[in-house]
Design an enzyme around this catalytic site. Structure first.
Site, PDB file in Angstrom:
ATOM      1  N   ARG A   1      30.882  61.469  19.437  1.00 49.70           N
ATOM      2  CA  ARG A   1      29.776  60.541  19.685  1.00 49.70           C
ATOM      3  C   ARG A   1      30.251  59.196  20.221  1.00 49.70           C
ATOM      4  NH1 ARG A   1      26.457  62.425  14.287  1.00 49.70           N
ATOM      5  NH2 ARG A   1      25.454  64.212  15.284  1.00 49.70           N
TER       6      ARG A   1
ATOM      7  N   ASP B   1      32.345  70.609  14.472  1.00 52.62           N
ATOM      8  CA  ASP B   1      31.033  70.853  13.864  1.00 52.62           C
ATOM      9  C   ASP B   1      29.995  70.766  14.984  1.00 52.62           C
ATOM     10  OD1 ASP B   1      30.626  68.169  14.353  1.00 52.62           O
ATOM     11  OD2 ASP B   1      30.238  67.607  12.271  1.00 52.62           O
ATOM     12  N   HIS B   2      28.723  70.737  14.586  1.00 50.52           N
ATOM     13  CA  HIS B   2      27.646  70.715  15.591  1.00 50.52           C
ATOM     14  C   HIS B   2      27.741  69.489  16.500  1.00 50.52           C
ATOM     15  CE1 HIS B   2      26.486  68.835  11.833  1.00 50.52           C
ATOM     16  NE2 HIS B   2      25.705  68.021  12.521  1.00 50.52           N
TER      17      HIS B   2
ATOM     18  N   GLY C   1      35.286  62.805   9.323  1.00 50.86           N
ATOM     19  CA  GLY C   1      35.189  63.968   8.421  1.00 50.86           C
ATOM     20  C   GLY C   1      36.275  64.998   8.704  1.00 50.86           C
TER      21      GLY C   1
ATOM     22  N   HIS D   1      60.831  56.446  12.967  1.00 53.83           N
ATOM     23  CA  HIS D   1      59.523  57.098  12.797  1.00 53.83           C
ATOM     24  C   HIS D   1      59.666  58.423  12.052  1.00 53.83           C
ATOM     25  CE1 HIS D   1      57.744  54.000  15.186  1.00 53.83           C
ATOM     26  NE2 HIS D   1      58.581  54.240  16.177  1.00 53.83           N
TER      27      HIS D   1
ATOM     28  N   CYS E   1      34.395  66.040  15.507  1.00 48.31           N
ATOM     29  CA  CYS E   1      33.077  65.873  14.890  1.00 48.31           C
ATOM     30  C   CYS E   1      32.485  64.604  15.499  1.00 48.31           C
ATOM     31  CB  CYS E   1      33.130  65.847  13.364  1.00 48.31           C
ATOM     32  SG  CYS E   1      33.910  64.401  12.612  1.00 48.31           S
ATOM     33  N   GLY E   2      31.384  64.115  14.935  1.00 52.93           N
ATOM     34  CA  GLY E   2      30.728  62.962  15.532  1.00 52.93           C
ATOM     35  C   GLY E   2      31.621  61.732  15.567  1.00 52.93           C
ATOM     36  N   THR E   3      32.231  61.422  14.427  1.00 54.92           N
ATOM     37  CA  THR E   3      33.043  60.208  14.313  1.00 54.92           C
ATOM     38  C   THR E   3      34.553  60.482  14.297  1.00 54.92           C
ATOM     39  OG1 THR E   3      33.035  60.440  11.921  1.00 54.92           O
ATOM     40  CG2 THR E   3      31.289  59.062  12.896  1.00 54.92           C
TER      41      THR E   3
ATOM     42  N   HIS F   1      54.824  57.779  17.612  1.00 53.98           N
ATOM     43  CA  HIS F   1      55.210  57.208  16.320  1.00 53.98           C
ATOM     44  C   HIS F   1      54.918  58.112  15.124  1.00 53.98           C
ATOM     45  CE1 HIS F   1      55.100  52.732  17.825  1.00 53.98           C
ATOM     46  NE2 HIS F   1      55.922  53.503  18.522  1.00 53.98           N
ATOM     47  N   ASN F   2      53.844  58.877  15.195  1.00 57.44           N
ATOM     48  CA  ASN F   2      53.420  59.642  14.011  1.00 57.44           C
ATOM     49  C   ASN F   2      53.671  61.147  14.146  1.00 57.44           C
ATOM     50  OD1 ASN F   2      50.817  57.498  14.635  1.00 57.44           O
ATOM     51  ND2 ASN F   2      52.078  57.171  12.811  1.00 57.44           N
TER      52      ASN F   2
HETATM   53  C1  RB5 Z   1      27.333  65.012  11.614  1.00 58.47           C
HETATM   54  O1  RB5 Z   1      26.093  64.407  11.715  1.00 58.47           O
HETATM   55  C2  RB5 Z   1      28.400  63.976  11.335  1.00 58.47           C
HETATM   56  O2  RB5 Z   1      28.243  63.450  10.070  1.00 58.47           O
HETATM   57  C3  RB5 Z   1      29.759  64.600  11.488  1.00 58.47           C
HETATM   58  O3  RB5 Z   1      29.898  65.117  12.782  1.00 58.47           O
HETATM   59  C4  RB5 Z   1      30.964  63.683  11.318  1.00 58.47           C
HETATM   60  O4  RB5 Z   1      30.856  62.544  12.090  1.00 58.47           O
HETATM   61  C5  RB5 Z   1      31.383  63.434   9.927  1.00 58.47           C
HETATM   62  O5  RB5 Z   1      32.390  62.770   9.661  1.00 58.47           O
END
Ligand code: RB5
Length: 148
Positions: free
Chosen positions: A114, A13-14, A75, A138, A70-72, A103-104
């Protein structure tokens, strides 16, 4: 036996856009062939729109494995893990990435843009890529993951 292809699809994503661009270049320089499944700018988007096509392609054995960002990483991994043949692992350091393969037998790695540097992300990829699935107990465990 069906052979999935060696091209590596990457989707983000962005929040993951910059890291995707970096990895695309770095991995291409290392000799990997990358399929860029978007997003294509830092403009805000919805990660499922980009992860579903990649995860479906891995699920259908079009590709052996893929990278989602993605950021975290939460998602994108939630989306990918909706597919019964997908084992998507959130990888935030090299050891986690190695174990995700050992293992997986993860077939998608999810990177938290991020929370890792670009250089760390590349090392995480290398660690995952160079690791080997250990099979044995496994294999038995991963066979129990899908809902029957
Ligand atoms: C975007 O702001 C953020 O929510 C997305 O990249 C992600 O971390 C969602 O799980």
């Amino acid at each position: 036996m069906v052979k999935c292809c060696d091209l590596i699809p990457v989707a983000c994503d962005h929040a993951g856009f910059e890291l995707k661009e970096y990895l695309k270049k770095a991995l291409t320089e290392k000799g990997f062939e990358i399929i860029d499944m978007g997003t294509y700018s830092s403009e805000s988007v919805d990660y499922p729109d980009f992860v579903h096509p990649l995860a479906k392609a891995v699920n259908d054995c079009i590709y052996k494995f893929g990278i989602v960002i993605c950021g975290t990483a939460n998602g994108v991994s939630m989306v990918a893990n909706k597919y019964s043949n997908v084992r998507c692992a959130i990888c935030w350091n090299e050891e986690i990435a190695r174990l995700a393969k050992n293992h997986n037998n993860a077939n998608i790695i999810a990177l938290p843009a991020r929370f890792v540097t670009k250089e760390e992300a590349l090392k995480i990829f290398d660690s995952y890529f160079n690791a080997v699935f250990e099979g044995g107990r496994h294999q038995r465990r991963i066979e129990k993951i899908p809902i029957k």
